[in-house]
Design a protein around this motif. Structure first.
Motif, PDB file in Angstrom:
ATOM      1  N   ARG A   2      -9.219  -8.809   8.517  1.00  0.00           N
ATOM      2  CA  ARG A   2     -10.107  -8.055   7.615  1.00  0.00           C
ATOM      3  C   ARG A   2      -9.425  -6.791   7.114  1.00  0.00           C
ATOM      4  O   ARG A   2      -9.566  -6.420   5.957  1.00  0.00           O
ATOM      5  CB  ARG A   2     -11.408  -7.693   8.330  1.00  0.00           C
ATOM      6  N   TYR A   3      -8.690  -6.145   7.985  1.00  0.00           N
ATOM      7  CA  TYR A   3      -7.978  -4.914   7.648  1.00  0.00           C
ATOM      8  C   TYR A   3      -7.005  -5.161   6.497  1.00  0.00           C
ATOM      9  O   TYR A   3      -6.978  -4.423   5.516  1.00  0.00           O
ATOM     10  CB  TYR A   3      -7.247  -4.418   8.902  1.00  0.00           C
ATOM     11  N   LEU A   4      -6.215  -6.223   6.607  1.00  0.00           N
ATOM     12  CA  LEU A   4      -5.239  -6.544   5.561  1.00  0.00           C
ATOM     13  C   LEU A   4      -5.910  -7.066   4.298  1.00  0.00           C
ATOM     14  O   LEU A   4      -5.517  -6.706   3.187  1.00  0.00           O
ATOM     15  CB  LEU A   4      -4.230  -7.567   6.081  1.00  0.00           C
ATOM     16  N   ARG A   5      -6.913  -7.892   4.470  1.00  0.00           N
ATOM     17  CA  ARG A   5      -7.615  -8.427   3.295  1.00  0.00           C
ATOM     18  C   ARG A   5      -8.321  -7.334   2.502  1.00  0.00           C
ATOM     19  O   ARG A   5      -8.554  -7.477   1.309  1.00  0.00           O
ATOM     20  CB  ARG A   5      -8.612  -9.491   3.721  1.00  0.00           C
ATOM     21  N   ALA A   6      -8.648  -6.241   3.176  1.00  0.00           N
ATOM     22  CA  ALA A   6      -9.291  -5.110   2.503  1.00  0.00           C
ATOM     23  C   ALA A   6      -8.281  -4.283   1.719  1.00  0.00           C
ATOM     24  O   ALA A   6      -8.641  -3.280   1.097  1.00  0.00           O
ATOM     25  CB  ALA A   6     -10.014  -4.234   3.524  1.00  0.00           C
ATOM     26  N   SER A   8      -5.466  -2.820   3.054  1.00  0.00           N
ATOM     27  CA  SER A   8      -4.754  -1.826   3.858  1.00  0.00           C
ATOM     28  C   SER A   8      -3.303  -2.239   4.040  1.00  0.00           C
ATOM     29  O   SER A   8      -2.967  -3.411   3.978  1.00  0.00           O
ATOM     30  CB  SER A   8      -5.431  -1.663   5.215  1.00  0.00           C
ATOM     31  N   SER A  10       0.307  -3.019   5.728  1.00  0.00           N
ATOM     32  CA  SER A  10       0.757  -3.705   6.933  1.00  0.00           C
ATOM     33  C   SER A  10       1.267  -2.672   7.942  1.00  0.00           C
ATOM     34  O   SER A  10       1.959  -1.734   7.579  1.00  0.00           O
ATOM     35  CB  SER A  10       1.886  -4.677   6.567  1.00  0.00           C
ATOM     36  N   ILE A  63      -7.091   2.365  14.461  1.00  0.00           N
ATOM     37  CA  ILE A  63      -7.044   1.701  13.156  1.00  0.00           C
ATOM     38  C   ILE A  63      -8.007   0.522  13.068  1.00  0.00           C
ATOM     39  O   ILE A  63      -8.713   0.362  12.073  1.00  0.00           O
ATOM     40  CB  ILE A  63      -5.604   1.259  12.828  1.00  0.00           C
ATOM     41  N   LEU A  64      -8.043  -0.305  14.107  1.00  0.00           N
ATOM     42  CA  LEU A  64      -8.850  -1.526  14.057  1.00  0.00           C
ATOM     43  C   LEU A  64     -10.097  -1.494  14.936  1.00  0.00           C
ATOM     44  O   LEU A  64     -10.923  -2.395  14.861  1.00  0.00           O
ATOM     45  CB  LEU A  64      -8.004  -2.744  14.462  1.00  0.00           C
ATOM     46  N   TRP A  66      -9.958  -1.993  18.065  1.00  0.00           N
ATOM     47  CA  TRP A  66      -9.711  -3.056  19.041  1.00  0.00           C
ATOM     48  C   TRP A  66      -9.608  -2.507  20.455  1.00  0.00           C
ATOM     49  O   TRP A  66      -9.002  -1.465  20.690  1.00  0.00           O
ATOM     50  CB  TRP A  66      -8.411  -3.775  18.688  1.00  0.00           C
TER      51      TRP A  66
END
Length: 93
Positions: A2-6, A8, A10, A63-64, A66
């Motif tokens: 989701r982070y990359l698809r948004a 953001s 790499s 960042i995530l 997690w």
């Protein structure tokens, strides 16, 4: 993902616990959960080998958001179960 698809950027992130275990602790846990008392050869640390390696997970938490679901060596039992499942042709995805 989701982070990359948004959109953001790499990034490289460590996914760890913030603390470590010795090689001996890991070996003993693998022996215990596998039920196999395999032979271990103890040797001196090689030149350049670090005394310990610990994954700092502050960035991945920031960042995530997690956090690890499991935080101990008992996770070896789950890994071994997954390996045994894939050895029998199970789905590992």
């Amino acid at each position: 993902m989701r982070y990359l698809r948004a959109g953001s950027a790499s990034v490289t992130l460590n996914c760890g616990y913030g603390h470590g275990f010795s090689a001996r602790e890991v070996i003993e846990m693998v022996k215990r959960v596998s039920g196999v008392d395999f032979k271990v050869e103890i040797a001196s640390r090689r030149p350049g080998d670090p005394a310990q390696i610990i994954a700092a997970c502050d960035r991945v938490r920031t960042i995530l958001g997690w956090t690890p679901q499991y935080d101990d060596l008992a996770t070896c039992r789950l890994c071994l179960a997954g390996e045994n499942h894939s050895d029998r042709g199970g789905d590992t995805s």
